[in-house]
Design a protein around this motif. Sequence first.
Motif: not given
Lengths: 407, 231
Positions: B75-92
Motif C-alpha cells: 500500500d505504501k509503495e503504491r501511495s508513493h507511485l500515485r504521488c510521483r508517477r501518476i496523475g489522476f483526473v476524475f469524473q466528479s
Amino acid sequence: MEWYRTISLALRTLLRNPLRSFLMMLGVTVGIAALTTMASVGEATKQETMRRFKRMVGTYDIVNIAPGAARTRGMPSLTTVEPTLKFDDATAIAAEARTITQIAEVQNAFDIDVKHRDNTTASAIYGISANWLEMHGYFIDAGTPISDDDVASLARVAVIGIDVQTALFPNQDPMGQQMRIANVPFQVKGVLVSRGAGPGGGSLDNIVFIPVTTASKRLFNRDYLTTINAKLKDPDRPEAAIEEISAILRQRHGIVPPGEDDFTVTNPRATAEQVTQVRSTLSTVLTGVAVIATLIGGLGIMSLMLIAVSERRREIGVRRAVGATRRDVMLQFLIEAATISVMGGLAGVALGVAGATIAAIQQDLPPILLWSTIGGSVVLSVCIGLVFGLQPAWKAANLDPIEALRN
Amino acid sequence: MIEVEHIEKTYRRGDGTPVTALSDVSFRIAQGEFVTVRGASGSGKSSLLNILGCLDTPTSGTYRLSGEDVSNYSDKERSHLRCRRIGFVFQSFNLLPRTTAVENIEVPALYSGEALDRDKALSLLQRVGLANRSDHFISELSGGEQQRVAIARALMNDPPLLLADEPTGNLDSASGESIMELLSDLNKEGRTIVMVTHDQAIAAYAQREFYIRDGVIASDGRPPERAALSG
Ligand SMILES: Nc1ncnc2c1ncn2[C@@H]1O[C@H](COP(=O)(O)OP(=O)(O)O)[C@@H](O)[C@H]1O
Ligand SMILES: [Mg+2]
C-alpha cells in the motif's frame, strides 16, 4: 508530510467547522478547568494549612513530648492527658539528652474563665517555662515576657493574647491591670503580637501565658505536665531526638520495649504534613472526578471525529489518490484530535486559573499559579487527543481509497 | 511505459459471490501515447484504470510501470507511485471543498516530500487557463473550471502518466471539448494519457482506443476520425 504543515492543516480544518470544533473542545475544557481549579485550590489550601500550623506551633525545630500512648489528634490539655509526664522527666531530659539544646515545660488547659471586673471570657491558659515564648517565636507587643524570676518565684503574672485584651480590657491599657483566672488574681505584664488564625480556622490569640510553676502550684494544683518541648540541636534530624528522648523516658518510667510507651514524642513538621495529607485525600478524590470528566471529554472528541471521518471520506479518498500514505492520513487525523484537545485544554487552563483565583479570593487563600498543573493539563490534553483520536484516525487511514472516492 | 499481462480482477460481493470485472487483459502502452478505454457501463473500464493508477491491485497477472513490476507492491509503495508517477483526473473532479483553487493544486506536493512551491501551483493554474482564479474557492468555480483545477492538481508532481476516468462525464459539451483540447495539448507535450470514456466523440481525440466488453478487450485500434463522426 512535514509536522508544521500537518498542524497548520489541522488548524485550518478545525477553523472551517467552528461549531463542531467548539463542541469537541468543550468536554476537555470543562474537565481541565475543573482539574486546574481543584489542583490550585487544593495546593493553596494545603500551603495555607501548613502556614497556619506553623503559625500555631511557631517552630518546626522542636520535638513535643506529650503524655499517653500515641494520643489521638487534638491539643493535649490537663483534662485530657494522663498524669504520667512529670517535672522530673523534663529535668532529666534536659540533663541527659545530647540531641537537644533546651527544653520548655507546659501545663495548659482550655476554656478557663478569665475575668476583669464585669468582663468575662473563656481562654486557653498556658503555664510555661520562661524560654517557651522565644523558643516558639512568640513576640511581645507591649510589656515584658514571662521571666525566669517569675517562674522561680511562682509569680501571678500573665502575658495575654490580643483577643483576651479585647474581651477584658476594651479601650484601656491592660498593662499592670488585675485579671482573674479561675478566680485566682493575676497581673497583666505583657501583650502578645497577634498570630491570626490556626489550622482549624480558630483564633490563636485567645490565650493567656503564665509561669508553669504558678500554674501547677497556685492555679491547677496538678504535678504533671501536658507537654515538654525540646529544641533540636540538628533541626534536620528530629528522629534522633525522638529516639534518644524515648529511651530516657522508657528507662525512667520502667518500660521494657514490648510494653507500650506512656508518652509520645512527635515533630510538628511531621504532624503538619500528616494533617495536610488527610485534607488532600479529599482533593485527590475531586481530582479523580475531574480526570474522569476530562476522559469523557476525550470520548466526545472520539465520537465527533468518527462522524467527521465518515463525512470526509471523499477528502480522505482524494488525499490517498494523490499520494497520501495510510500513515499520512493517520497522522493528519491524530494531529487534528490532539490539536483540538490541546486547544480545549488551554481554554480549560485559562478558565481553571480564573476559577482558582476567584475561589482563592472568596476563601481568603493566597492565589497560586501552579505551573506543574498547567504543564500537566497540556500534557494530559495532548494524550487525550492522541488516545481518543486513535480510533478515528485508524478508521480514516484504513478506508479503501476507491471506496472512499465512490459517489 | 505500461505493460499489462493476463490481468484478472475479481471482486467479492457482499454475499461472497465473485464478480469478474476483468479477465485475461494484456496490452502495452508506449510512452507518449494517448489511449482511450471505451465500453458500456459495468464493462470494467474503471476497474482497469484503478489498477493502472495503483489504487487497486489485480487479482492475478502482472502490471509493469516503466519496467517495474508493481503488481505486488505494498500500500505504501503504491501511495508513493500515485504521488510521483501518476496523475489522476476524475469524473466528479474530487476537489477539496472550502479550499481555494491553488491550495487544491498543492495537495499532491504535501505528500511528495519536497518543499511546497506556490509559484509552481500558480503556473499550473495559468497553464490550465485559470490564472486569475487562484484564490477562488472551489464552490465559486464552474464544472469546467473545476476540472481544469483537477488537471492542474494531477500535474503538480510532474507525473509522466495521466489517468482520467470519464473526465468530461459531468460537463456540458463545450466545456468537455475544451477539457479534451487541454488533455490533447498535454499529450503533445509528451505525457502519456489513458482516459476512460463511453463517448465515441471524446474517444476520437486519442490515437488509440481499447474497446472493453464484459471485462475483455474486444478491440484495440485507431478510434474513428473526428471528422467522420461530426459529419
Ligand atoms: N468493489 C466492487 N465490489 C463488487 N463488484 C464491483 C466492485 N467494483 C466494481 N464491481 C463490478 O465490476 C464490474 C466492472 O465495474 P467497473 O469497472 O466500475 O465498470 P465501468 O467503469 O466500466 O462502468 C461491474 O459489474 C461492477 O458491478
Ligand atoms: Mg466507471
